[in-house]
Scaffold this active site. Structure first.
Site, short mmCIF file in Angstrom:
data_model
loop_
_atom_site.label_atom_id
_atom_site.label_comp_id
_atom_site.label_asym_id
_atom_site.label_seq_id
_atom_site.Cartn_x
_atom_site.Cartn_y
_atom_site.Cartn_z
CE1 TYR A 163 -8.62 -0.34 9.42
CE2 TYR A 163 -9.27 0.85 11.40
CZ TYR A 163 -8.40 0.68 10.33
OH TYR A 163 -7.34 1.52 10.18
CB VAL A 195 -1.74 -7.70 0.39
CG1 VAL A 195 -0.51 -7.15 -0.32
CG2 VAL A 195 -2.58 -6.58 0.98
CB ALA A 210 -12.02 -8.21 14.56
CB SER A 225 -0.10 3.63 -4.49
OG SER A 225 -1.18 3.11 -3.75
N GLY A 243 0.82 -1.21 0.00
CA GLY A 243 0.00 0.00 0.00
C GLY A 243 0.86 1.25 0.00
CB SER A 249 -6.07 1.21 13.40
OG SER A 249 -7.02 2.17 13.82
P1 NAP Z 1 -5.25 4.91 2.07
O1 NAP Z 1 -4.85 6.32 1.85
O2 NAP Z 1 -6.65 4.50 1.78
O3 NAP Z 1 -4.23 3.98 1.24
C1 NAP Z 1 -4.42 2.59 1.28
C2 NAP Z 1 -3.27 1.92 0.59
O4 NAP Z 1 -3.44 0.49 0.71
C3 NAP Z 1 -3.24 2.22 -0.91
O5 NAP Z 1 -1.88 2.26 -1.31
C4 NAP Z 1 -3.92 1.01 -1.51
O6 NAP Z 1 -3.52 0.71 -2.85
C5 NAP Z 1 -3.45 -0.08 -0.59
N1 NAP Z 1 -4.32 -1.26 -0.58
C6 NAP Z 1 -5.58 -1.37 -0.14
N2 NAP Z 1 -6.02 -2.62 -0.31
C7 NAP Z 1 -5.01 -3.31 -0.87
C8 NAP Z 1 -4.85 -4.65 -1.30
N3 NAP Z 1 -5.84 -5.54 -1.16
N4 NAP Z 1 -3.68 -5.02 -1.83
C9 NAP Z 1 -2.66 -4.12 -1.98
N5 NAP Z 1 -2.75 -2.84 -1.59
C10 NAP Z 1 -3.92 -2.44 -1.04
O7 NAP Z 1 -4.99 4.46 3.59
P2 NAP Z 1 -4.03 5.07 4.72
O8 NAP Z 1 -4.80 5.99 5.55
O9 NAP Z 1 -2.76 5.50 4.12
O10 NAP Z 1 -3.82 3.75 5.59
C11 NAP Z 1 -2.61 3.00 5.58
C12 NAP Z 1 -2.68 2.05 6.75
O11 NAP Z 1 -2.81 2.83 7.96
C13 NAP Z 1 -3.87 1.11 6.73
O12 NAP Z 1 -3.52 -0.16 7.20
C14 NAP Z 1 -4.85 1.78 7.67
O13 NAP Z 1 -5.76 0.86 8.25
C15 NAP Z 1 -3.91 2.35 8.69
N6 NAP Z 1 -4.49 3.44 9.49
C16 NAP Z 1 -4.85 4.64 8.90
C17 NAP Z 1 -5.38 5.65 9.69
C18 NAP Z 1 -5.79 7.00 9.16
O14 NAP Z 1 -6.31 7.82 9.94
N7 NAP Z 1 -5.59 7.28 7.89
C19 NAP Z 1 -5.56 5.43 11.06
C20 NAP Z 1 -5.19 4.22 11.62
C21 NAP Z 1 -4.64 3.24 10.81
P3 NAP Z 1 -4.26 1.42 -4.13
O15 NAP Z 1 -3.86 2.87 -4.09
O16 NAP Z 1 -3.73 0.71 -5.30
O17 NAP Z 1 -5.72 1.23 -3.91
#
Ligand code: NAP
Length: 257
Positions: free
Chosen positions: A157, A66, A159, A16, A14, A144
């Site tokens: 999420y 993934v 869990a 990107s 992830g 998270s």
């Molecule tokens: P995001 O901006 O939605 O980006 C998600 C990333 O995961 C993208 O690069 C996406 O790829 C990739 N992805 C999703 N499903 C995938 C799959 N099945 N296979 C491969 N790649 C996949 O999310 P984010 O906020 O940066 O979150 C990153 C991590 O931090 C996550 O695990 C999220 O749960 C955690 N998190 C985020 C927050 C928050 O406030 N933002 C808080 C707590 C935890 P594509 O671009 O190709 O779709």
């Protein structure tokens, strides 16, 4: 470009967008070649790789979903074939499919569970196997605060992210004799696409529960990942470290209520 003592390659799932993008860029600044995984956003992943190359680094993009454990596991092999031995694997890819549990479809449960935990487990397992054979490496999972505290509408999420914390601690114990560290980063609230669907009221309600009173910069998470994967953290393993503006520390005090 900053250099550490021993430089191996890194894989960020992830990578990107959002948090993963910041992690990929930060790890590249330590001198590591970086494999940037994405599922759909080829153009965005290419942009991240271009930024790294323009700064004199090495990067490539790898498409893989993934949520499929075999693809997640194979991703480690593909990255090593292209960039050589991986010193750092960051399991960052994650999704949400929010709905109250009694209304949640099996598809929404399964998509989140498979991406955020089952795929992460397959990735970490393969990474540990490769790193153990070499006697060093860092595995870092992105969980998270919801995996620690719970949040209405996020049973799937919560869990999965709680499972990821338990998995990281357990893997750390199993990996320790081989010199591989496993840690978990636990973000609070960060302004990425993952939270873009929230209404201003929902966002304000979240921020109102954060003692620092603001959302976090993704670079803070990237900085922690760079530290945990560096030579200064070789004795740090099995930790779940929150980056949340004091959110978890304030629980029980009714902060913001
Ligand atoms: P995001 O901006 O939605 O980006 C998600 C990333 O995961 C993208 O690069 C996406 O790829 C990739 N992805 C999703 N499903 C995938 C799959 N099945 N296979 C491969 N790649 C996949 O999310 P984010 O906020 O940066 O979150 C990153 C991590 O931090 C996550 O695990 C999220 O749960 C955690 N998190 C985020 C927050 C928050 O406030 N933002 C808080 C707590 C935890 P594509 O671009 O190709 O779709």
């Amino acid at each position: 470009m900053e250099k550490t003592g021993r430089i191996g390659s890194a894989l960020v799932t992830g990578g990107s967008r959002g948090i993963g993008r910041a992690i990929a860029l930060r790890l590249a600044r330590t001198g590591r070649a970086v494999a940037i995984n994405y599922r759909d956003s080829a153009d965005l992943a290419d942009d991240v790789a271009s930024i790294i190359r323009a700064a004199g680094g090495t990067a490539l993009t790898l498409q893989a979903d993934v949520s499929d454990p075999e693809s997640a596991s194979a991703l480690v092999c593909r990255a090593e074939e292209a960039l050589g031995p991986l010193d750092v694997v960051v399991s960052n890819a994650g999704i949400t499919r929010d709905r109250l549990l009694i209304q949640m479809s099996e598809a929404d449960w399964s998509a989140t569970w498979m991406t955020d935990l089952v795929g992460a487990r397959a990735l970490c397992r393969r990474a540990l196997s490769a790193m153990s054979a070499r006697g060093h490496g860092s595995i870092i999972a992105v969980s998270s605060v919801v995996g620690t505290t719970g949040n209405p509408g996020q049973a799937n999420y919560a869990a999965a992210k709680a499972g990821l914390q338990g998995l990281s601690r357990q893997l750390a114990v199993e990996a320790a004799p081989s010199g591989v560290t496993v840690n978990c980063v636990v973000p609070g609230f960060f302004p990425t696409d993952a939270v873009a669907h929230l209404t201003p009221e929902q966002r304000d309600a979240w921020i109102g529960r954060v003692p620092m009173g603001r959302e976090g910069p993704v670079d803070d998470i990237a900085e922690l990942v760079a530290f945990l994967s560096g030579d200064g953290a070789r004795y740090i393993t099995g930790q779940c470290i929150a980056v949340d503006g004091g959110y978890q520390a304030s629980l029980g005090f009714g902060f913001g209520s």
